[in-house]
Motif scaffolding. Structure first.
Motif, PDB file in Angstrom:
ATOM      1  N   LYS A   1      72.499  32.844  45.410  1.00 38.86           N
ATOM      2  CA  LYS A   1      73.261  33.869  46.136  1.00 38.86           C
ATOM      3  C   LYS A   1      74.764  33.633  46.039  1.00 38.86           C
ATOM      4  CE  LYS A   1      71.973  36.793  48.165  1.00 38.86           C
ATOM      5  NZ  LYS A   1      71.795  38.172  47.636  1.00 38.86           N
TER       6      LYS A   1
ATOM      7  N   GLU B   1      77.462  36.389  42.160  1.00 36.29           N
ATOM      8  CA  GLU B   1      77.340  37.833  42.339  1.00 36.29           C
ATOM      9  C   GLU B   1      76.387  38.420  41.307  1.00 36.29           C
ATOM     10  OE1 GLU B   1      80.179  41.837  42.627  1.00 36.29           O
ATOM     11  OE2 GLU B   1      81.069  39.853  42.304  1.00 36.29           O
ATOM     12  N   GLY B   2      75.464  39.242  41.787  1.00 38.06           N
ATOM     13  CA  GLY B   2      74.518  39.904  40.899  1.00 38.06           C
ATOM     14  C   GLY B   2      73.284  39.101  40.565  1.00 38.06           C
ATOM     15  N   ALA B   3      73.227  37.853  40.996  1.00 34.45           N
ATOM     16  CA  ALA B   3      72.059  37.014  40.700  1.00 34.45           C
ATOM     17  C   ALA B   3      70.870  37.450  41.552  1.00 34.45           C
ATOM     18  CB  ALA B   3      72.374  35.550  40.947  1.00 34.45           C
ATOM     19  N   ILE B   4      69.674  37.129  41.087  1.00 28.10           N
ATOM     20  CA  ILE B   4      68.455  37.494  41.803  1.00 28.10           C
ATOM     21  C   ILE B   4      67.791  36.233  42.328  1.00 28.10           C
ATOM     22  CG2 ILE B   4      66.175  38.552  41.605  1.00 28.10           C
ATOM     23  CD1 ILE B   4      67.277  40.334  39.431  1.00 28.10           C
TER      24      ILE B   4
ATOM     25  N   ASP C   1      66.247  37.521  47.958  1.00 27.12           N
ATOM     26  CA  ASP C   1      66.385  38.967  47.756  1.00 27.12           C
ATOM     27  C   ASP C   1      65.024  39.649  47.687  1.00 27.12           C
ATOM     28  OD1 ASP C   1      69.245  38.887  47.440  1.00 27.12           O
ATOM     29  OD2 ASP C   1      68.938  38.080  45.439  1.00 27.12           O
TER      30      ASP C   1
END
Length: 265
Positions: free
Chosen positions: A116, A119-122, A141
């Motif tokens: 987290k 940015e944009g990671a899952i 997420d």
């Protein structure tokens, strides 16, 4: 002092207090003793198991390349292992991987938190129904709760291109040796298994070399299935290099198949 009520996740449901059953779905499925009507209920359990597979496949099918991180749920936020897990999760995410954990606290939480940070990671958590409370951590997420361990294990294997184990207990060892067995026996496409924390894992590795290898229970090349490091960058580099090698091998196989097809019959 306010009494803490018992709580358990059961699939999509949450039950508390007296509604929490005394056994888990896994325990009831695997039990052989008891009234004969359990025999007639097993076919219905198959439908529930099937539903868990369908839900897991459906939710995870669109994941980018992912790496599973295992480790103890009992690791505190002030522990060096927690910091190592967070650094690992961040490094994996920076390399473009989704981070999958068991979704619980401790090292699992730290790896999800590290993802987290990017940015944009899952960040994914695959939870499991347990006889004691363990909720999904706040840094997931996509979280899926499973009733059956073997369904959850299938998801770890199917959607990961590598396993990284940080210091942990029985659960971590279970996942570690299952992964090694699947790779050793060719049940899955070979992928890297990395141990982080050389001091923690050192005794186990010595036993593997001295006892398992020393008495002929494994072969010399089986030791190559395990990589050990204390550096998150090196752990991710092992994953990336294995990914590139697999891609190259696939390309060569496709070229060979195309050439064979093009040959005159």
């Amino acid at each position: 002092m306010e009494q803490i009520r018992r709580e358990r996740r059961q699939g999509q449901a949450v039950v508390r207090g007296d509604l929490v059953p005394s056994s888990t779905h896994d325990e009831r499925l695997l039990a052989r003793q008891g009234p004969s009507d359990w025999v007639h209920m097993d076919p219905w359990r198959v439908l529930r198991i099937q539903a868990e597979f369908v839900e897991g496949f459906g939710q995870l099918a669109e994941l980018p390349p992912a790496v599973t991180v295992f480790g103890s749920a009992r690791t505190g936020p002030d522990s060096p292992d927690y910091e190592m897990g967070r650094a690992l999760g961040r490094t994996l995410a920076e390399a473009g991987y989704a981070v999958i954990t068991g979704g619980g606290p401790g090292v699992m939480e730290s790896a999800n938190l590290g993802a987290k940070d990017v940015e944009g990671a899952i960040s994914v958590g695959l939870g499991i129904e347990l006889p004691f409370e363990q909720r999904m951590n706040d840094y997931v997420d996509l979280g899926i709760e499973f009733r059956y361990f073997f369904v959850r294990k299938t998801m770890f294997v199917k959607y990961s291109c590598g396993f990284i184990a940080l210091p942990g207990g029985f659960g971590t060892l279970d996942e570690l040796f299952e992964a090694l067995t699947l790779v050793q026996t060719g049940k899955v496409t070979s992928f890297p298994v990395v141990l982080m924390g050389s001091e923690f894992w050192g005794g186990l590795l010595e036993w593997i070399k001295g006892t398992l290898l020393g008495t002929g229970k494994i072969a010399d090349h089986d030791l190559d299935l395990i990589r050990v490091t204390d550096d998150p960058d090196e752990a991710v580099r092992i994953i990336v290099e294995a990914d590139l090698a697999r891609s190259q091998q696939r390309g060569e196989e496709l070229e060979a198949a195309a050439a064979q097809t093009a040959e005159p019959q």
